[in-house]
Structure formats: structure tokens, C-alpha cells
Design a protein around this motif. Structure first.
Motif, PDB file in Angstrom:
ATOM      1  N   TYR A 228     -24.729 -67.560  13.843  1.00 29.59           N
ATOM      2  CA  TYR A 228     -23.572 -67.261  14.698  1.00 29.59           C
ATOM      3  C   TYR A 228     -22.251 -67.559  13.995  1.00 29.59           C
ATOM      4  O   TYR A 228     -22.143 -68.519  13.222  1.00 29.59           O
ATOM      5  N   PHE A 229     -21.258 -66.727  14.321  1.00 32.57           N
ATOM      6  CA  PHE A 229     -19.923 -66.825  13.723  1.00 32.57           C
ATOM      7  C   PHE A 229     -18.883 -66.561  14.797  1.00 32.57           C
ATOM      8  O   PHE A 229     -19.191 -66.039  15.861  1.00 32.57           O
ATOM      9  N   LYS A 230     -17.626 -66.891  14.462  1.00 33.30           N
ATOM     10  CA  LYS A 230     -16.529 -66.599  15.384  1.00 33.30           C
ATOM     11  C   LYS A 230     -15.452 -65.841  14.628  1.00 33.30           C
ATOM     12  O   LYS A 230     -15.147 -66.173  13.468  1.00 33.30           O
ATOM     13  N   ALA A 231     -14.893 -64.843  15.287  1.00 32.98           N
ATOM     14  CA  ALA A 231     -13.695 -64.207  14.737  1.00 32.98           C
ATOM     15  C   ALA A 231     -12.520 -65.064  15.194  1.00 32.98           C
ATOM     16  O   ALA A 231     -12.585 -65.686  16.266  1.00 32.98           O
ATOM     17  N   PRO A 232     -11.448 -65.127  14.399  1.00 37.93           N
ATOM     18  CA  PRO A 232     -10.322 -65.994  14.777  1.00 37.93           C
ATOM     19  C   PRO A 232      -9.829 -65.679  16.194  1.00 37.93           C
ATOM     20  O   PRO A 232      -9.672 -64.514  16.564  1.00 37.93           O
ATOM     21  N   GLY A 233      -9.625 -66.720  16.992  1.00 41.74           N
ATOM     22  CA  GLY A 233      -9.054 -66.574  18.334  1.00 41.74           C
ATOM     23  C   GLY A 233      -9.972 -65.941  19.366  1.00 41.74           C
ATOM     24  O   GLY A 233      -9.533 -65.534  20.440  1.00 41.74           O
ATOM     25  N   SER A 234     -11.271 -65.870  19.075  1.00 39.98           N
ATOM     26  CA  SER A 234     -12.154 -65.154  20.017  1.00 39.98           C
ATOM     27  C   SER A 234     -12.709 -66.062  21.102  1.00 39.98           C
ATOM     28  O   SER A 234     -12.885 -67.269  20.905  1.00 39.98           O
ATOM     29  N   ALA A 235     -12.998 -65.442  22.251  1.00 37.76           N
ATOM     30  CA  ALA A 235     -13.598 -66.191  23.358  1.00 37.76           C
ATOM     31  C   ALA A 235     -15.088 -66.383  23.143  1.00 37.76           C
ATOM     32  O   ALA A 235     -15.674 -67.337  23.633  1.00 37.76           O
ATOM     33  N   GLY A 236     -15.701 -65.470  22.423  1.00 37.43           N
ATOM     34  CA  GLY A 236     -17.153 -65.519  22.243  1.00 37.43           C
ATOM     35  C   GLY A 236     -17.543 -65.630  20.780  1.00 37.43           C
ATOM     36  O   GLY A 236     -16.758 -66.068  19.945  1.00 37.43           O
ATOM     37  N   THR A 237     -18.762 -65.226  20.469  1.00 42.19           N
ATOM     38  CA  THR A 237     -19.271 -65.345  19.098  1.00 42.19           C
ATOM     39  C   THR A 237     -19.905 -64.025  18.650  1.00 42.19           C
ATOM     40  O   THR A 237     -20.182 -63.145  19.463  1.00 42.19           O
ATOM     41  N   ILE A 238     -20.119 -63.955  17.350  1.00 40.56           N
ATOM     42  CA  ILE A 238     -20.813 -62.807  16.765  1.00 40.56           C
ATOM     43  C   ILE A 238     -22.060 -63.350  16.082  1.00 40.56           C
ATOM     44  O   ILE A 238     -21.985 -64.345  15.358  1.00 40.56           O
ATOM     45  N   GLY A 239     -23.211 -62.712  16.359  1.00 37.31           N
ATOM     46  CA  GLY A 239     -24.454 -63.192  15.756  1.00 37.31           C
ATOM     47  C   GLY A 239     -25.077 -62.124  14.873  1.00 37.31           C
ATOM     48  O   GLY A 239     -24.862 -60.923  15.080  1.00 37.31           O
ATOM     49  N   PHE A 240     -25.830 -62.568  13.904  1.00 34.35           N
ATOM     50  CA  PHE A 240     -26.542 -61.632  13.036  1.00 34.35           C
ATOM     51  C   PHE A 240     -28.022 -62.023  13.015  1.00 34.35           C
ATOM     52  O   PHE A 240     -28.352 -63.185  12.745  1.00 34.35           O
ATOM     53  N   ILE A 241     -28.869 -61.068  13.315  1.00 37.01           N
ATOM     54  CA  ILE A 241     -30.314 -61.292  13.227  1.00 37.01           C
ATOM     55  C   ILE A 241     -30.823 -60.340  12.156  1.00 37.01           C
ATOM     56  O   ILE A 241     -30.859 -59.122  12.347  1.00 37.01           O
ATOM     57  N   SER A 242     -31.181 -60.912  11.022  1.00 36.81           N
ATOM     58  CA  SER A 242     -31.413 -60.088   9.831  1.00 36.81           C
ATOM     59  C   SER A 242     -32.887 -60.084   9.457  1.00 36.81           C
ATOM     60  O   SER A 242     -33.274 -60.540   8.381  1.00 36.81           O
ATOM     61  N   GLY A 243     -33.681 -59.573  10.350  1.00 36.39           N
ATOM     62  CA  GLY A 243     -35.135 -59.608  10.169  1.00 36.39           C
ATOM     63  C   GLY A 243     -35.645 -58.689   9.094  1.00 36.39           C
ATOM     64  O   GLY A 243     -36.799 -58.812   8.672  1.00 36.39           O
ATOM     65  N   ARG A 244     -34.821 -57.774   8.645  1.00 35.11           N
ATOM     66  CA  ARG A 244     -35.268 -56.834   7.611  1.00 35.11           C
ATOM     67  C   ARG A 244     -34.835 -57.318   6.218  1.00 35.11           C
ATOM     68  O   ARG A 244     -35.617 -57.289   5.292  1.00 35.11           O
ATOM     69  N   SER A 245     -33.574 -57.790   6.133  1.00 37.18           N
ATOM     70  CA  SER A 245     -33.076 -58.186   4.812  1.00 37.18           C
ATOM     71  C   SER A 245     -33.456 -59.622   4.459  1.00 37.18           C
ATOM     72  O   SER A 245     -33.282 -60.049   3.332  1.00 37.18           O
ATOM     73  N   SER A 246     -33.932 -60.369   5.446  1.00 34.95           N
ATOM     74  CA  SER A 246     -34.394 -61.719   5.121  1.00 34.95           C
ATOM     75  C   SER A 246     -35.601 -62.040   5.997  1.00 34.95           C
ATOM     76  O   SER A 246     -35.906 -61.311   6.933  1.00 34.95           O
ATOM     77  N   THR A 247     -36.251 -63.133   5.693  1.00 28.84           N
ATOM     78  CA  THR A 247     -37.434 -63.530   6.455  1.00 28.84           C
ATOM     79  C   THR A 247     -37.166 -64.904   7.034  1.00 28.84           C
ATOM     80  O   THR A 247     -36.630 -65.763   6.346  1.00 28.84           O
ATOM     81  N   PHE A 248     -37.499 -65.089   8.330  1.00 27.86           N
ATOM     82  CA  PHE A 248     -37.264 -66.421   8.910  1.00 27.86           C
ATOM     83  C   PHE A 248     -38.539 -67.005   9.510  1.00 27.86           C
ATOM     84  O   PHE A 248     -38.501 -67.708  10.501  1.00 27.86           O
ATOM     85  N   CYS A 249     -39.679 -66.670   8.891  1.00 27.16           N
ATOM     86  CA  CYS A 249     -40.970 -67.149   9.426  1.00 27.16           C
ATOM     87  C   CYS A 249     -41.000 -68.668   9.582  1.00 27.16           C
ATOM     88  O   CYS A 249     -41.530 -69.175  10.567  1.00 27.16           O
ATOM     89  N   SER A 250     -40.423 -69.400   8.605  1.00 26.00           N
ATOM     90  CA  SER A 250     -40.552 -70.860   8.647  1.00 26.00           C
ATOM     91  C   SER A 250     -39.774 -71.456   9.812  1.00 26.00           C
ATOM     92  O   SER A 250     -40.049 -72.582  10.225  1.00 26.00           O
ATOM     93  N   SER A 251     -38.791 -70.706  10.353  1.00 19.89           N
ATOM     94  CA  SER A 251     -38.045 -71.262  11.490  1.00 19.89           C
ATOM     95  C   SER A 251     -38.370 -70.512  12.783  1.00 19.89           C
ATOM     96  O   SER A 251     -37.678 -70.661  13.780  1.00 19.89           O
ATOM     97  N   CYS A 252     -39.434 -69.695  12.764  1.00 18.04           N
ATOM     98  CA  CYS A 252     -39.771 -68.928  13.975  1.00 18.04           C
ATOM     99  C   CYS A 252     -40.705 -69.741  14.864  1.00 18.04           C
ATOM    100  O   CYS A 252     -41.797 -70.130  14.462  1.00 18.04           O
ATOM    101  N   SER A 253     -40.252 -69.983  16.100  1.00 19.58           N
ATOM    102  CA  SER A 253     -41.026 -70.831  17.010  1.00 19.58           C
ATOM    103  C   SER A 253     -41.609 -70.004  18.162  1.00 19.58           C
ATOM    104  O   SER A 253     -41.873 -70.514  19.230  1.00 19.58           O
ATOM    105  N   ARG A 254     -41.785 -68.720  17.944  1.00 19.40           N
ATOM    106  CA  ARG A 254     -42.049 -67.787  19.038  1.00 19.40           C
ATOM    107  C   ARG A 254     -43.428 -67.126  18.976  1.00 19.40           C
ATOM    108  O   ARG A 254     -43.852 -66.634  17.940  1.00 19.40           O
ATOM    109  N   LEU A 255     -44.092 -67.119  20.130  1.00 14.13           N
ATOM    110  CA  LEU A 255     -45.314 -66.318  20.289  1.00 14.13           C
ATOM    111  C   LEU A 255     -44.989 -65.169  21.235  1.00 14.13           C
ATOM    112  O   LEU A 255     -44.042 -65.261  22.029  1.00 14.13           O
ATOM    113  N   ARG A 256     -45.784 -64.098  21.181  1.00 12.86           N
ATOM    114  CA  ARG A 256     -45.536 -62.944  22.045  1.00 12.86           C
ATOM    115  C   ARG A 256     -46.766 -62.638  22.877  1.00 12.86           C
ATOM    116  O   ARG A 256     -47.873 -62.584  22.336  1.00 12.86           O
TER     117      ARG A 256
END
Ligand code: SAM
Length: 319
Positions: A228-256
Motif C-alpha cells: 500500500y502507498f499514498k499519493a500526497p494529500g490523499s484521503a485513501g491509499t493505493i495498493g498493488f497486488i502483483s501476482g504475475r510479476s512477483s510471487t508471494f507464496c511465503s506470505s500467503c495465509s489463504r485457503l480457498r
């Protein structure tokens, strides 16, 4: 990493036909009697909660299409050990359901909006429903289904122009919401080719051209695989979920859990554990709990490269 999240697909049916998600002519809809009923979902979630699952996210298909979804939310919210109950929705029914869902015990929602330009929204989803979805976002904020997160998948040639991307990011400046850019994960069931994938690095560069450098931030709940990131002066946040360009298996706590009652350690997993059959065969709570514990242990050791499969359909497993 402790496995504490369960994503529950309550239906494989959807009212939208997003071009990158919904294989044509249909999603390979499973028969109604194969879909888990409420009693089965509640039992599975209760047993998972007894094995350490604390967070449940409802998805689909479109979860708010499921008849009596408010009742299901109320009963899930009452399960001991479930600390966070959320849903991922296209937002089409949120204007009428947000307040009821909140009262029933839903904590927050993620709303999928790939464009806030009406014609592009229709081109992507097949329906001219953007005004109602925007209304749904406001209703969700008013109802306290917060933090509201917007999920946007950027696809080459559809919504990857500078105007489209910055218009989405602008929402996080004006409203106390998080706008998350999710990398397109092509599958062999997708109707858009793999070459239509746009890396989040490129999306971020477009946003930074308008707002300057984004600063890193942490969300108080549900960081999951997003940064998550913030643009200057923003009320909210901007998030990036980069499942294709990176792998986050070691931090994935999710079952489906699929709507047909299969448990998967990952979207890409070639293995699925058939809980529906196990339940129908009359297994006791103790037997099912022991099976779930094994699935959780297996997930701890799972990495995407273990068993890569790209045959899945997002609307069938539950995105
Ligand atoms: N109907 C609900 C919705 O629209 O949010 C829930 C199901 S939908 C499959 C969940 C999320 O998966 C949506 O945000 C959608 O954009 C995302 N999604 C679907 N197909 C995808 C793909 N091939 N790559 C990345 N995200 C995808």
C-alpha cells in the motif's frame, strides 16, 4: 506463516461478463445440487475456525447473487473464532444491501471496478451498470463496511490509458478508500491473451507521473498480498497486488473453498480436496477437523512452482 484466511466462493454464477474473467459462453456453471448449501458452508467454516482460521472472505461468482446471502452472513458472523468477515463483490447490489450486510455482521467489502468511465466499464463487464456501482461504493462507506477497497485489473487495450488509470487512482485521493491494482493473471480459460497483461510497475509509473512519488503505508487490517502507498494529500491509499510479476507464496495465509466444496491451497494448485463428498459420506466433526488440519499443514509448505496449473477459471474457483 500461520494459515488463518479462508476465501469462500458461495456461487459460481455471476451477473457480469468481464471479458478477462468469464469464459464464454458461460463459466462452466456447476449443477445446483453440487453447490454447498448453507448448512455445509457453516459446518466447514466452524470446523476451519476450530483449526485456526480467523478471517473469512465471501466471493464467487458474484456472492451477493446467492439467495439469502444476508442470512448466511449473519450465521457466519456468529461462529466462534471468526474475527473478520468480508466480501469481494462487483458492487451491483450493494446500494440496496450494504446496510443490511453490515447489520448482519459483515465487516468490510472489496468492490471490483475496472474503469470509472461508463463506456469502458460496459465494454469490460458487458453491462451499463457503473452509476449503480458507484452508488454502492458510497453506500458501503456510509454503512461502515470499511475500509472499502476497490479492485481494478488493468488490461492492455481496454483500460490501460493514462486517463483511465489516473481516474481510478483519483478515487483514493478524494475518498477514504483503497484503490488496488491487481495484475491480470492469464489462464487458459481467460478470453484475453497473456500479452494483455500490464505489470503494476507500469501502472505505478503512470500514477507517479501525475502525483509524484507515492509513499509507502500500512493498512490497519487485511494487508494480504498487497503493498500500500499514498499519493500526497490523499484521503485513501493505493495498493498493488502483483501476482504475475512477483510471487508471494511465503506470505500467503489463504485457503480457498470453491462453491462445489473443494478446498484449494492456491488458485494455481493442481490439487483440490473434496470436502463436499467427505461431508456427504457422514464423517464426524472430529474426522473432518483432522482432514482440515492436514490441508492447513500442506498449505504451509506449498509454493506456486510445486504444482503450477493455469487451467482455472477465476469465477469458478472464486477470485
Ligand atoms: N464477482 C465478484 C467481483 O467482481 O469482485 C467476486 C469474484 S471476481 C472473480 C473477484 C476478483 O477477481 C475481481 O476483482 C476480478 O477483477 C478478479 N479477477 C478475475 N479474473 C482475473 C484474472 N484473470 N486476473 C486477475 N484478477 C482477476
Amino acid at each position: 506463516m500461520s494459515i488463518d484466511c479462508l476465501r469462500v466462493s458461495v456461487t459460481d454464477r455471476c451477473n457480469l461478463r468481464c471479458v478477462y474473467c468469464h469464459p464464454q459462453p458461460d463459466c462452466g456453471i456447476i449443477e445446483r445440487e453440487e453447490i454447498l448449501d448453507f448448512e455445509e458452508i457453516l459446518r466447514i467454516v466452524r470446523l476451519f475456525a476450530e483449526c485456526g482460521i480467523k478471517k473469512v472472505r465471501l466471493t464467487g461468482g458474484e456472492p451477493l447473487l446467492r439467495r439469502d446471502i444476508v442470512r448466511l452472513v449473519r450465521e457466519l458472523a456468529a461462529i466462534a473464532g471468526i474475527e473478520e468477515l468480508s466480501a469481494t463483490t462487483n458492487g451491483v447490489f450493494l446500494d440496496s444491501l450494504a446496510a443490511e450486510l453490515k447489520t448482519a455482521g459483515l465487516h468490510r467489502v472489496n468492490i471490483s471496478v475496472d474503469s470509472i468511465e461508463r463506456e469502458t466499464y460496459e465494454r469490460i463487464t458487458g453491462f451499463d451498470l457503473l452509476p449503480g456501482v458507484i452508488e454502492g461504493i458510497y453506500r458501503a462507506i456510509d454503512a461502515g463496511l470499511t475500509p472499502v477497497k476497490i479492485n481494478s485489473v488493468i488490461i492492455k487495450g481496454l483500460n490501460d490509458s493514462e486517463e483511465q488509470i489516473t481516474a481510478l487512482a483519483d478515487m483514493s485521493v478524494d475518498l477514504p478508500i483503497s484503490v488496488r491494482f491487481i495484475e491480470y493473471c492469464p489462464t487458459n480459460k481467460s478470453t484475453r491473451p497473456a500479452t494483455d497483461y500490464v505489470p503494476n510497475e507500469a501502472v505505478r509509473a503512470v500514477i507517479e507521473r501525475k502525483y509524484g512519488a507515492l509513499s509507502r503505508t500500512v493498512m490497519s487490517c487485511g494487508n494480504g498480498p498487497a503493498s500500500y502507498f499514498k499519493a500526497p494529500g490523499s484521503a485513501g491509499t493505493i495498493g498493488f497486488i502483483s501476482g504475475r510479476s512477483s510471487t508471494f507464496c511465503s506470505s500467503c495465509s489463504r485457503l480457498r473453498l470453491t462453491s462445489g466444496g473443494k478446498v484449494m491451497p492456491c488458485l494455481y494448485s493442481a490439487r483440490a480436496h473434496d470436502l463436499k463428498t467427505l461431508i456427504s459420506s457422514g464423517q464426524s466433526d472430529r474426522q473432518i477437523r483432522s482432514f482440515l488440519s492436514k490441508i492447513i499443514t500442506e498449505k504451509v509448505n506449498y509454493t506456486k512452482s510445486n504444482s503450477l496449473k493455469e487451467e482455472f477459471s477465476m469465477c469458478k474457483i472464486g477470485g
